[in-house]
Design an enzyme around this catalytic site. Structure first.
Site, PDB file in Angstrom:
ATOM      1  N   ARG A 247       9.476   7.780  -3.475  1.00  0.00           N
ATOM      2  CA  ARG A 247      10.871   7.909  -3.900  1.00  0.00           C
ATOM      3  C   ARG A 247      11.112   7.414  -5.325  1.00  0.00           C
ATOM      4  NH1 ARG A 247      13.062   5.152   1.578  1.00  0.00           N
ATOM      5  NH2 ARG A 247      10.877   4.469   1.646  1.00  0.00           N
TER       6      ARG A 247
ATOM      7  N   GLU B 229      14.468   2.314  13.541  1.00  0.00           N
ATOM      8  CA  GLU B 229      14.438   2.923  12.211  1.00  0.00           C
ATOM      9  C   GLU B 229      15.536   3.977  12.113  1.00  0.00           C
ATOM     10  OE1 GLU B 229      12.358   2.022   9.417  1.00  0.00           O
ATOM     11  OE2 GLU B 229      12.599   0.415  10.868  1.00  0.00           O
TER      12      GLU B 229
ATOM     13  N   LYS C 124       4.513   1.851  -6.875  1.00  0.00           N
ATOM     14  CA  LYS C 124       5.869   1.279  -6.827  1.00  0.00           C
ATOM     15  C   LYS C 124       5.900  -0.215  -7.087  1.00  0.00           C
ATOM     16  CE  LYS C 124       8.114   0.897  -2.761  1.00  0.00           C
ATOM     17  NZ  LYS C 124       9.036   1.293  -1.665  1.00  0.00           N
TER      18      LYS C 124
ATOM     19  N   TYR D   5      12.246  -8.346 -43.985  1.00  0.00           N
ATOM     20  CA  TYR D   5      11.123  -8.251 -43.045  1.00  0.00           C
ATOM     21  C   TYR D   5      10.132  -9.349 -43.374  1.00  0.00           C
ATOM     22  CZ  TYR D   5       6.855  -6.991 -40.736  1.00  0.00           C
ATOM     23  OH  TYR D   5       5.723  -7.053 -39.968  1.00  0.00           O
TER      24      TYR D   5
ATOM     25  N   ALA E 231      18.286 -11.870 -49.820  1.00  0.00           N
ATOM     26  CA  ALA E 231      18.536 -10.603 -49.127  1.00  0.00           C
ATOM     27  C   ALA E 231      17.538  -9.545 -49.586  1.00  0.00           C
ATOM     28  CB  ALA E 231      19.954 -10.144 -49.417  1.00  0.00           C
TER      29      ALA E 231
ATOM     30  N   ALA F  21       0.808  -1.233   0.000  1.00  0.00           N
ATOM     31  CA  ALA F  21       0.000   0.000   0.000  1.00  0.00           C
ATOM     32  C   ALA F  21       0.834   1.273   0.000  1.00  0.00           C
ATOM     33  CB  ALA F  21      -0.932   0.001   1.205  1.00  0.00           C
TER      34      ALA F  21
ATOM     35  N   TYR G 168       0.891  -5.021 -44.851  1.00  0.00           N
ATOM     36  CA  TYR G 168      -0.003  -4.026 -44.251  1.00  0.00           C
ATOM     37  C   TYR G 168      -0.312  -2.948 -45.264  1.00  0.00           C
ATOM     38  CZ  TYR G 168      -1.563  -0.701 -40.635  1.00  0.00           C
ATOM     39  OH  TYR G 168      -2.284   0.165 -39.867  1.00  0.00           O
TER      40      TYR G 168
ATOM     41  N   ARG H 164       9.890 -10.688 -33.116  1.00  0.00           N
ATOM     42  CA  ARG H 164       8.757 -10.084 -32.411  1.00  0.00           C
ATOM     43  C   ARG H 164       7.699 -11.155 -32.165  1.00  0.00           C
ATOM     44  NH1 ARG H 164       7.277  -5.657 -36.335  1.00  0.00           N
ATOM     45  NH2 ARG H 164       5.493  -5.515 -34.920  1.00  0.00           N
TER      46      ARG H 164
HETATM   47  C1  UD1 Z   1      10.973  -0.732   6.001  1.00  0.00           C
HETATM   48  C2  UD1 Z   1      11.271  -1.069   7.472  1.00  0.00           C
HETATM   49  C3  UD1 Z   1      12.770  -1.015   7.696  1.00  0.00           C
HETATM   50  C4  UD1 Z   1      13.454  -1.990   6.777  1.00  0.00           C
HETATM   51  C5  UD1 Z   1      13.063  -1.736   5.324  1.00  0.00           C
HETATM   52  C6  UD1 Z   1      13.545  -2.865   4.431  1.00  0.00           C
HETATM   53  C7  UD1 Z   1       9.422  -0.364   8.933  1.00  0.00           C
HETATM   54  C8  UD1 Z   1       8.910   0.703   9.820  1.00  0.00           C
HETATM   55  N1  UD1 Z   1      10.601  -0.115   8.353  1.00  0.00           N
HETATM   56  O1  UD1 Z   1      11.388   0.596   5.720  1.00  0.00           O
HETATM   57  O2  UD1 Z   1      13.081  -1.354   9.043  1.00  0.00           O
HETATM   58  O3  UD1 Z   1      14.870  -1.903   6.932  1.00  0.00           O
HETATM   59  O4  UD1 Z   1      11.639  -1.660   5.157  1.00  0.00           O
HETATM   60  O5  UD1 Z   1      13.315  -2.626   3.073  1.00  0.00           O
HETATM   61  O6  UD1 Z   1       8.767  -1.372   8.758  1.00  0.00           O
HETATM   62  N2  UD1 Z   1       3.584  -0.122   3.267  1.00  0.00           N
HETATM   63  C9  UD1 Z   1       2.200  -0.219   3.370  1.00  0.00           C
HETATM   64  N3  UD1 Z   1       1.533   0.700   4.123  1.00  0.00           N
HETATM   65  C10 UD1 Z   1       2.158   1.697   4.788  1.00  0.00           C
HETATM   66  C11 UD1 Z   1       3.574   1.786   4.682  1.00  0.00           C
HETATM   67  C12 UD1 Z   1       4.237   0.868   3.925  1.00  0.00           C
HETATM   68  O7  UD1 Z   1       1.596  -1.111   2.787  1.00  0.00           O
HETATM   69  O8  UD1 Z   1       1.473   2.475   5.459  1.00  0.00           O
HETATM   70  C13 UD1 Z   1       4.292  -1.131   2.469  1.00  0.00           C
HETATM   71  C14 UD1 Z   1       5.041  -0.568   1.260  1.00  0.00           C
HETATM   72  O9  UD1 Z   1       4.233  -0.676   0.094  1.00  0.00           O
HETATM   73  C15 UD1 Z   1       6.261  -1.465   1.159  1.00  0.00           C
HETATM   74  C16 UD1 Z   1       6.498  -1.911   2.579  1.00  0.00           C
HETATM   75  O10 UD1 Z   1       5.295  -1.701   3.275  1.00  0.00           O
HETATM   76  O11 UD1 Z   1       6.000  -2.603   0.349  1.00  0.00           O
HETATM   77  C17 UD1 Z   1       7.641  -1.148   3.263  1.00  0.00           C
HETATM   78  O12 UD1 Z   1       7.351   0.236   3.257  1.00  0.00           O
HETATM   79  P1  UD1 Z   1       8.496   1.311   2.961  1.00  0.00           P
HETATM   80  O13 UD1 Z   1       7.883   2.645   3.073  1.00  0.00           O
HETATM   81  O14 UD1 Z   1       9.207   0.980   1.732  1.00  0.00           O
HETATM   82  O15 UD1 Z   1       9.423   1.063   4.239  1.00  0.00           O
HETATM   83  P2  UD1 Z   1      10.992   1.368   4.337  1.00  0.00           P
HETATM   84  O16 UD1 Z   1      11.213   2.802   4.587  1.00  0.00           O
HETATM   85  O17 UD1 Z   1      11.679   0.761   3.198  1.00  0.00           O
HETATM   86 MG    MG Z   2      11.005  -0.009   1.382  1.00  0.00          MG
END
Ligand code: UD1
Ligand code: MG
Length: 455
Positions: free
Chosen positions: A18, A160, A25, A354, A368, A13, A375, A321
């Site tokens: 980033r 964290e 993502k 082709y 060749a 979610a 088409y 293709r």
């Molecule tokens: C997280 C971990 C971190 C770890 C890293 C590894 C936590 C707080 N931090 O950080 O310790 O080293 O992953 O990659 O867990 N997501 C949701 N809902 C939310 C937030 C996130 O579904 O509200 C999902 C994202 O889609 C993702 C995953 O959780 O798939 C991790 O979220 P992300 O924001 O990437 O966490 P990191 O900062 O990478």
């Molecule tokens: Mg992450």
């Protein structure tokens, strides 16, 4: 392997800010397949597992992708993205139904995790831990949560990066995000997590301290960095791609495929290559390619949606293709493009052509510069070439058209009508010859030039 049932909670979610992308993502791809699909494929391969996927509201494309890859998954919506613990709790009803199961949290942005690594993590639960975390020691720990160990080496908590002290940031052992729980009421434990931290989020990582306070054992299982690369940026996506490619190339080489410069061969998640195939440098495989035994792929070929038959030789610089069906022992040479065309056994198209929407019979030879004119701006039509036919160089075959078996087409022809088997078809002006013309021409021209220079 653990025999207990398990529930995978796959978190997908997150906004993925980033990545700077309009695409969620977890739909970004590694080896031609979404990161989410990689994770779901791995989870689906583990026996006794059910899968819950957590998405954000409006992420219909993410839900659709999850259901496409693993039709049995349950989708849960996390109303607002308030952190990874809150995300797991979005699947509360599944957690509460599966009280006898191990719960394994996977991140959809950590696509390289393998089943055997997950099984090693579960073994820690079998060994008595209530929670086990997959840890790793990345070359660059920046951005990851750090694992805090107590004096006897068991896991005390996770910090964290944004909340870590300078001393804690020096810790090299990091949280992969992959966690396994064997807790009587996990939803109850997770609902004790607060959000008093730098990001004001509900961190799943806080579950460790809470579990320990409840008298549960917390363990760390270490794995290689390549198993748990987290993808938050395009650069990390490229790094994960490189790891996936290296693994896949090695697996093919172990299975009898030779690559003289493997680092330049790009594979797709579904590429199939049989043994004794040899692949020269700079070959790209797109989706849906199958290469049969003993085929040779010379340098710089681009191949998607194609079958390359036994002992065929293709390239260098050939493009395939979708719908290219290359039969056994077929030769396709440089700068030949094949789309939706079957070449039967032993047919040859060695240079600059082709071939689109056609069938080329066994042993036929395509000269060749041959073009299948398939088409007209509105419709695609078919070119059929019979067995053993010989198409002279620089021929245009205007489809729909049939060239009979064994027929010859004279070079340079534009063929618009069907040709009978065994016939010669030729479509160009009759050649004219004027004996001695060149000498007279030169004499006249040099006289004129000399006269002009005297003026
Ligand atoms: C997280 C971990 C971190 C770890 C890293 C590894 C936590 C707080 N931090 O950080 O310790 O080293 O992953 O990659 O867990 N997501 C949701 N809902 C939310 C937030 C996130 O579904 O509200 C999902 C994202 O889609 C993702 C995953 O959780 O798939 C991790 O979220 P992300 O924001 O990437 O966490 P990191 O900062 O990478
Ligand atoms: Mg992450």
């Amino acid at each position: 392997m653990s025999i207990r049932p398990c529930l995978f909670v796959v978190l997908a979610a997150g906004k993925g800010t980033r990545m700077k992308s309009s695409l969620p993502k977890v739909l970004h791809k590694i080896a031609g397949q979404s990161m989410l699909a990689h994770v779901l494929t791995t989870a689906s391969g583990i026996a006794g597992g059910k899968i819950a996927v957590v998405v954000a509201p409006g992420m219909d494309a993410v839900s659709a992708e999850a259901l496409r890859v693993a039709p049995g998954v349950r989708i849960f919506e996390q109303a607002a993205q308030r952190g990874t613990a809150d995300a797991v709790l979005a699947a509360k009803s599944a957690l509460d139904e599966e009280t006898g199961s191990d719960v394994i949290v996977l991140f959809a942005d950590t696509p390289l995790v393998r089943a055997e690594v997950i099984e090693r993590l579960r073994a820690a639960l079998d060994g008595g831990a209530g929670v086990a975390v997959l840890g790793f020691r990345p070359k660059d720990p920046a951005g990851y949560g750090r694992l805090l160990l107590d004096d006897d080496g068991s896991l005390e908590g996770i910090r964290e990066e944004q909340d870590a002290s300078d001393a804690e940031r020096k810790i090299g052992l990091c949280n992969s995000g992959v966690m396994a729980f064997r807790v009587a009421k996990l939803s109850g434990l997770l609902s004790q997590i607060g959000s008093a931290n730098a990001k004001s989020e509900f961190y799943l990582t806080d579950a460790i301290e809470i579990a320990r306070n409840a008298g549960l054992k917390a363990a760390v299982v270490e794995c290689d960095e390549t198993d748990v690369l987290g993808v938050n940026t395009r650069e990390q996506q490229a790094a994960a791609e490189a790891v996936w490619q290296a693994r896949a190339r090695s697996a093919f080489m172990r299975d009898g495929v030779s690559m003289i410069a493997p680092e330049t061969v790009w594979l797709n998640f579904d590429t199939q290559i049989a043994s004794d195939v040899s692949i020269e440098p700079n070959v790209v495989f797109g989706a849906g390619v199958k290469v049969e035994e003993g085929a040779q792929i010379l340098g710089f070929c681009h191949i998607e949606g194609a079958t390359i038959g036994k002992g065929a030789r293709i390239g260098p610089f050939a493009r395939f293709r979708p719908g290219a069906r290359i039969g056994a022992k077929v030769h396709i040479g440089n700068f030949v493009e094949v789309k939706n065309t079957t070449l039967e056994e032993g047919a040859k198209a060695n240079h600059l052509s082709y071939l689109g929407d056609g069938i080329v019979g066994a042993g036929a030879n395509i000269g060749a510069g041959t073009i299948f004119c398939n088409y007209d701006g509105y419709n695609k039509t078919k070119t059929e070439i019979g067995e053993g036919a010989f198409i002279g160089s620089n021929t245009s075959l205007v489809a729909p058209i049939k060239i009979g078996a064994g027929a010859y087409i004279g070079s340079g022809s534009v063929i618009t009508k069907d040709v009978s088997p065994g016939a010669l078809a030729i479509e160009r002006n009759t050649q004219e010859e004027r004996p001695g013309w060149a000498e007279k021409f030169r004499a006249v021209m040099s006289r004129r030039k000399a006269a002009a220079q005297r003026k």
